[in-house]
Motif scaffolding. Structure first.
Motif, short mmCIF file in Angstrom:
data_model
loop_
_atom_site.label_atom_id
_atom_site.label_comp_id
_atom_site.label_asym_id
_atom_site.label_seq_id
_atom_site.Cartn_x
_atom_site.Cartn_y
_atom_site.Cartn_z
N ARG A 158 -14.53 12.97 -19.15
CA ARG A 158 -14.13 11.81 -18.58
C ARG A 158 -14.92 10.77 -19.41
NH1 ARG A 158 -11.79 12.19 -13.54
NH2 ARG A 158 -10.96 10.06 -13.60
N GLY A 159 -14.58 9.24 -19.20
CA GLY A 159 -15.35 8.08 -19.83
C GLY A 159 -16.52 8.04 -18.97
N LEU A 160 -17.40 7.26 -19.59
CA LEU A 160 -18.77 6.78 -18.81
C LEU A 160 -18.42 5.69 -17.79
CD1 LEU A 160 -19.70 7.73 -21.53
CD2 LEU A 160 -21.79 6.47 -21.03
N PHE A 197 -27.09 3.37 -26.47
CA PHE A 197 -27.00 4.20 -25.33
C PHE A 197 -27.97 5.26 -25.95
CE2 PHE A 197 -23.83 3.57 -22.52
CZ PHE A 197 -22.91 2.52 -23.00
N LEU A 207 -23.69 9.50 -27.44
CA LEU A 207 -22.60 8.50 -27.93
C LEU A 207 -23.09 7.64 -29.12
CD1 LEU A 207 -20.08 7.90 -26.03
CD2 LEU A 207 -21.37 6.02 -24.95
N LEU A 224 -27.35 -1.73 -12.95
CA LEU A 224 -28.25 -2.57 -13.95
C LEU A 224 -29.47 -3.28 -13.42
CD1 LEU A 224 -26.40 -5.17 -16.40
CD2 LEU A 224 -28.40 -5.81 -15.03
N TYR A 248 -15.46 -8.62 -25.55
CA TYR A 248 -15.89 -7.67 -26.39
C TYR A 248 -15.31 -6.05 -26.23
CZ TYR A 248 -20.00 -10.69 -26.44
OH TYR A 248 -20.65 -11.67 -26.77
N GLN A 262 -30.84 5.83 -31.94
CA GLN A 262 -30.86 5.40 -30.49
C GLN A 262 -31.87 4.85 -29.99
OE1 GLN A 262 -28.94 8.87 -30.45
NE2 GLN A 262 -26.98 8.11 -29.22
N GLU A 292 -21.99 -5.20 -18.51
CA GLU A 292 -21.73 -3.76 -18.24
C GLU A 292 -20.25 -3.48 -18.92
OE1 GLU A 292 -21.12 -4.29 -13.82
OE2 GLU A 292 -19.41 -2.71 -14.18
N GLN A 293 -20.27 -2.29 -19.44
CA GLN A 293 -19.28 -1.83 -20.13
C GLN A 293 -18.48 -0.79 -19.28
OE1 GLN A 293 -20.08 -0.24 -23.92
NE2 GLN A 293 -21.21 -1.91 -24.89
N PHE A 298 -15.36 2.00 -19.69
CA PHE A 298 -14.66 3.00 -20.62
C PHE A 298 -13.54 3.37 -20.60
CE2 PHE A 298 -18.33 4.17 -23.26
CZ PHE A 298 -19.44 3.29 -22.62
N GLY A 299 -12.66 3.54 -21.51
CA GLY A 299 -11.37 4.34 -21.41
C GLY A 299 -11.57 5.83 -21.13
N PRO A 300 -10.33 6.36 -21.25
CA PRO A 300 -10.41 7.93 -20.85
C PRO A 300 -10.90 8.92 -21.89
CG PRO A 300 -8.26 7.29 -20.94
CD PRO A 300 -9.01 6.03 -21.11
N LEU A 344 -24.95 -2.69 -26.46
CA LEU A 344 -25.71 -2.12 -25.84
C LEU A 344 -26.10 -0.66 -26.83
CD1 LEU A 344 -24.04 -1.67 -22.39
CD2 LEU A 344 -25.86 -3.05 -23.01
N TYR A 358 -16.71 4.23 -29.69
CA TYR A 358 -17.50 5.19 -29.90
C TYR A 358 -17.11 6.55 -30.39
CZ TYR A 358 -20.55 1.94 -27.14
OH TYR A 358 -21.16 0.71 -26.59
N TYR A 360 -25.47 5.01 -16.57
CA TYR A 360 -24.04 5.08 -16.59
C TYR A 360 -23.93 6.77 -16.21
CZ TYR A 360 -22.78 0.87 -19.08
OH TYR A 360 -22.56 -0.40 -19.33
N LEU A 404 -21.94 4.45 -31.68
CA LEU A 404 -21.18 3.39 -31.92
C LEU A 404 -20.74 3.29 -33.25
CD1 LEU A 404 -20.10 0.47 -30.75
CD2 LEU A 404 -22.20 -0.48 -31.96
N TYR A 415 -15.23 -1.97 -27.98
CA TYR A 415 -15.97 -1.09 -28.68
C TYR A 415 -15.37 0.33 -29.01
CZ TYR A 415 -19.64 -4.09 -26.88
OH TYR A 415 -20.44 -5.27 -26.45
N GLN A 427 -18.27 10.86 -29.68
CA GLN A 427 -19.05 11.51 -28.56
C GLN A 427 -19.05 12.93 -29.35
OE1 GLN A 427 -18.40 11.84 -24.28
NE2 GLN A 427 -21.01 11.68 -24.16
N GLN A 438 -29.35 -0.45 -18.27
CA GLN A 438 -28.15 0.46 -17.45
C GLN A 438 -28.16 1.62 -17.35
OE1 GLN A 438 -24.62 -1.99 -18.36
NE2 GLN A 438 -25.51 -3.57 -19.65
N HIS A 487 -20.07 2.77 -15.10
CA HIS A 487 -21.33 1.97 -15.09
C HIS A 487 -22.06 2.50 -13.54
CE1 HIS A 487 -23.67 -1.57 -13.88
NE2 HIS A 487 -24.13 -1.40 -15.12
N TYR A 505 -17.40 -2.43 -33.50
CA TYR A 505 -17.14 -3.37 -32.32
C TYR A 505 -16.51 -4.72 -32.68
CZ TYR A 505 -21.58 -5.48 -33.45
OH TYR A 505 -22.69 -6.20 -34.15
N PHE A 563 -13.99 7.37 -27.68
CA PHE A 563 -14.05 6.38 -26.38
C PHE A 563 -13.83 4.88 -26.82
CE2 PHE A 563 -14.44 9.31 -22.81
CZ PHE A 563 -15.22 10.37 -23.55
#
Lengths: 112, 110
Positions: A41-43, A102, B43, A48, B31, A2, B98-99, B101-103, A100, B35, A35, B45, B33, B37, A33, A45, B48, B90
């Motif tokens: 749940r998902g992240l 994280f 998180l 930035l 793009y 990371q 910026e990214q 994200f899905g649920p 990116l 991931y 988040y 990767l 991706y 978790q 950025q 944003h 992608y 994810f």
């Protein structure tokens, strides 16, 4: 490995207090950025900041960036119970299709 | 919110079986991706994509493959699931910086 490392790993504060989270990184960046992730749940944003900026505000959020120290901080003012979540920093690459990167996040608990 | 859906949302499967997770977007973002978790790891990767049929490996790609035949769909396949692949997966998309994200998909490999 990371790029961003958040500090502290966990933070517990009372409602109304300010919360500060820090992020350090290792290589040159185009942007940084922040988040937020609510449990399960998902992240999402938040904000930035570009490498040529030093400070940015969005509502109760204030982000600073010090490229000489390769660090950033996220300040949440007047925290609320609803701010309870994990917060992640992510560094944006200087060029190309590089994704990116994280950090592992800071878990914030705001106690009512 | 960007229109990102993941399917299935939950799956329990047995070791050794193939599993495919789907990510679908309606935003026409270039793009995409995948991931995973896990507690203590943040998180990470997996793979992608920077365009249709253009994919690359991430930090933890072993045991996973991906395909992107259309802009809107990005598939993640576990060829032979192992217990170490139990995780929350994810999907994310990115247009400029910026990214989104899905649920998430919670996968359990028994």
């Amino acid at each position: 490995s990371q790029q961003g490392e958040e500090d502290p790993q966990a933070l517990s504060i009372q409602e109304g207090e300010n919360a500060t989270m820090n992020c350090s990184y290792k290589t040159s960046i185009n942007n940084l950025q922040w988040y937020r992730q609510n449990s399960g749940r998902g992240l999402v944003h938040l904000i930035l900041i570009r490498s040529n900026e030093r400070e940015k505000h969005s509502g109760r959020l204030r982000v600073t960036l010090d490229t000489s120290k390769k660090s950033s901080s996220l300040l949440i003012t007047a925290s609320r119970a609803a701010d309870t979540a994990s917060y992640f920093c992510a560094t944006g690459p200087v060029s190309g299709n590089t994704p990116l990167v994280f950090g592992k996040g800071t878990r914030l608990s705001v106690i009512a | 919110d960007a229109g990102i859906t993941q399917s299935p949302r939950h799956k329990v499967t047995e070791t050794g079986t193939p599993v495919t997770l789907r990510c679908h977007q309606t935003e026409n973002h270039r793009y995409m991706y995948w991931y995973r978790q896990d507690p203590g790891h943040g998180l990470r990767l997996i793979h992608y994509s920077y365009g249709v049929k253009d994919t690359d490996k991430g930090e933890v790609s072993d045991g996973y493959s991906v395909s992107r035949s259309k802009t809107e769909d990005f598939l993640l396949t576990l060829e032979s699931a192992t217990s170490s692949q139990t995780s929350v997966y994810f999907c994310a998309t990115q247009d400029t910086d910026e990214q989104y994200f899905g649920p998430g998909t919670r996968l359990t490999v028994t």
